[in-house]
Design an enzyme around this catalytic site. Structure first.
Site, PDB file in Angstrom:
ATOM      1  N   GLY A 104       1.322   5.489   8.842  1.00  0.00           N
ATOM      2  CA  GLY A 104       0.191   6.388   8.634  1.00  0.00           C
ATOM      3  C   GLY A 104      -0.713   6.525   9.852  1.00  0.00           C
ATOM      4  O   GLY A 104      -0.465   5.914  10.900  1.00  0.00           O
TER       5      GLY A 104
ATOM      6  N   GLY B  64       1.661   0.657   5.098  1.00  0.00           N
ATOM      7  CA  GLY B  64       1.193   1.972   5.561  1.00  0.00           C
ATOM      8  C   GLY B  64       1.238   2.091   7.078  1.00  0.00           C
ATOM      9  O   GLY B  64       0.433   2.799   7.688  1.00  0.00           O
TER      10      GLY B  64
ATOM     11  N   TYR C 109     -10.061   8.712  -5.572  1.00  0.00           N
ATOM     12  CA  TYR C 109      -9.954   7.890  -4.354  1.00  0.00           C
ATOM     13  C   TYR C 109     -11.173   6.972  -4.248  1.00  0.00           C
ATOM     14  O   TYR C 109     -11.043   5.766  -4.010  1.00  0.00           O
ATOM     15  CB  TYR C 109      -9.856   8.828  -3.155  1.00  0.00           C
TER      16      TYR C 109
ATOM     17  N   ASP D  29       7.544  -0.636  -1.123  1.00  0.00           N
ATOM     18  CA  ASP D  29       6.656   0.202  -1.925  1.00  0.00           C
ATOM     19  C   ASP D  29       5.607  -0.756  -2.496  1.00  0.00           C
ATOM     20  O   ASP D  29       5.953  -1.627  -3.310  1.00  0.00           O
ATOM     21  CB  ASP D  29       7.471   0.864  -3.045  1.00  0.00           C
ATOM     22  N   ILE D  30       4.348  -0.601  -2.074  1.00  0.00           N
ATOM     23  CA  ILE D  30       3.366  -1.612  -2.497  1.00  0.00           C
ATOM     24  C   ILE D  30       3.116  -1.585  -4.009  1.00  0.00           C
ATOM     25  O   ILE D  30       2.593  -2.537  -4.572  1.00  0.00           O
ATOM     26  CB  ILE D  30       2.018  -1.545  -1.724  1.00  0.00           C
TER      27      ILE D  30
HETATM   28  C1  AKB Z   1     -10.544  10.858   3.429  1.00  0.00           C
HETATM   29  O1  AKB Z   1     -11.075  11.879   3.891  1.00  0.00           O
HETATM   30  O2  AKB Z   1     -10.091  10.787   2.289  1.00  0.00           O
HETATM   31  C2  AKB Z   1     -10.502   9.633   4.304  1.00  0.00           C
HETATM   32  C3  AKB Z   1     -11.712   8.773   4.115  1.00  0.00           C
HETATM   33  C4  AKB Z   1     -13.024   9.193   4.606  1.00  0.00           C
HETATM   34  O3  AKB Z   1     -11.607   7.712   3.553  1.00  0.00           O
HETATM   35  N1  AKB Z   1     -10.385  10.013   5.677  1.00  0.00           N
END
Ligand code: AKB
Length: 325
Positions: free
Chosen positions: A16, A13, A148, A58-59
């Site tokens: 990024g 990354g 996430y 590509d991880i």
């Molecule tokens: C996001 O907003 O998804 C990131 C985080 C806070 O991990 N910047």
């Protein structure tokens, strides 16, 4: 656990937001040729390309990582490749694949090649609506409501598991929103805190996708880089935690940020049009207790809202005048 030296570092990354600046800082510390920058498909900047080695990998595809691990004799990985919260909600499968399967591949190779250390970024996204939102403690309820967040909780747990079970020296930080002037963030909920500066300088106006009262923990990039390097340098015998350190620098509402920007750009105007990212922001803490990081490896941030705003506006105004923004 023995403390092995870090000699040849792989940054995933690296194109990024954090990876691009971290790679340059690591090259300065460890030597240009000893830090391999990698990305999946975005073209790297000239400075990244000209200051040291770069490869596309590509991880989520272990063979592509293993090839460069062998070729560059890698002993340390900074796994900065990730799908962030907003893109993760649009594409949860991709988020799982990159953040979990990708990380699994990294750990697998760390065992196979007996690596010195692995850095795994976590996030305030590990917390959820049931977590105390003010001064969120280090060890508390982790029940996130985004993919996430789910992937980051799993990443922290995997890191600690690999540390215990396979003796891999895994270290990680729970990043708050990171504000920076070099590379734009890609697809997070805290992106507004960066976009607002670009728009204030270019157009003197910004429409924010969370409301004026939204308060989130944030950090300026120089502190983020320092934390990411210091944690890997920390004396392992002093660490009680490994993959999941709370770190904090500042917390502010969007309204407070607007007020601070107006001190430098009085004509700046901000409007509000909250979208799905408001719910994500509302599920995260407003401020973080980072006393464990302060105690275990002397973490201390330098920038607050005032200092960060001044520096961001200076740096971006310069880039704007030079036509590089
Ligand atoms: C996001 O907003 O998804 C990131 C985080 C806070 O991990 N910047």
């Amino acid at each position: 656990m023995s403390h092995k030296n870090m000699k040849n570092i792989l940054v995933t990354g690296a194109v990024g937001q954090i990876g691009s600046e971290l790679t340059l800082a690591l090259r300065e510390k460890f030597g240009n040729d000893n830090v391999l920058a990698t990305g999946r498909k975005t073209k790297p900047s000239d400075v990244l390309l000209n200051s040291g080695p770069f490869e596309f990998i590509d991880i989520a595809n272990q063979d592509t990582i293993e090839k460069v691990v062998k070729e560059y004799d890698i002993d340390t990985i900074y796994n900065m490749a990730a799908i962030l919260s907003a893109v993760g909600e649009k594409n949860p499968q991709l988020c799982w694949n990159v953040n979990i399967n990708g990380l699994y591949n990294i750990f697998d190779l760390a065992i196979k090649y007996d690596m010195a250390r692995v850095f795994v970024p976590s996030s305030i996204a590990v917390f959820g609506p049931q977590t105390p939102r003010i001064n969120t403690p280090q060890d508390t309820i982790l029940k996130p409501t985004t993919m996430y967040g789910v992937s980051k909780v799993a990443g922290e747990l995997l890191g600690d598991y690999y540390f215990k079970k396979f003796d891999i020296d895994v270290r990680g930080l729970r990043y708050p929103g990171i504000i920076s002037s070099e590379t734009l963030p890609g697809g997070g909920t805290t992106d507004y805190a960066v976009e607002i500066f670009y728009e204030a300088i270019k157009n003197k106006r910004y429409t924010c996708f969370v409301n004026e009262k939204t308060i989130l923990p944030m950090m300026y990039m120089p502190d983020c880089i320092k934390a990411s390097i210091d944690i890997m340098d920390a004396d392992i015998t002093k660490l009680q935690h490994h993959s999941d350190f709370n770190i904090s620098a500042m917390s502010f509402s969007v309204g407070e940020l607007v007020k601070e920007i107006k001190k430098h750009i009085p004509e700046f105007e901000c409007k509000y049009k909250p979208d799905f990212r408001q719910d994500i922001a509302d599920s995260w803490p407003q401020s973080i207790d980072d006393s464990i990081a302060r105690n275990e490896w002397n973490w201390k941030p330098r920038y607050d809202l005032t200092e960060m705003t001044k520096d961001m506006i200076e740096k971006l105004s310069k880039r704007y005048d030079e036509g590089t923004m």
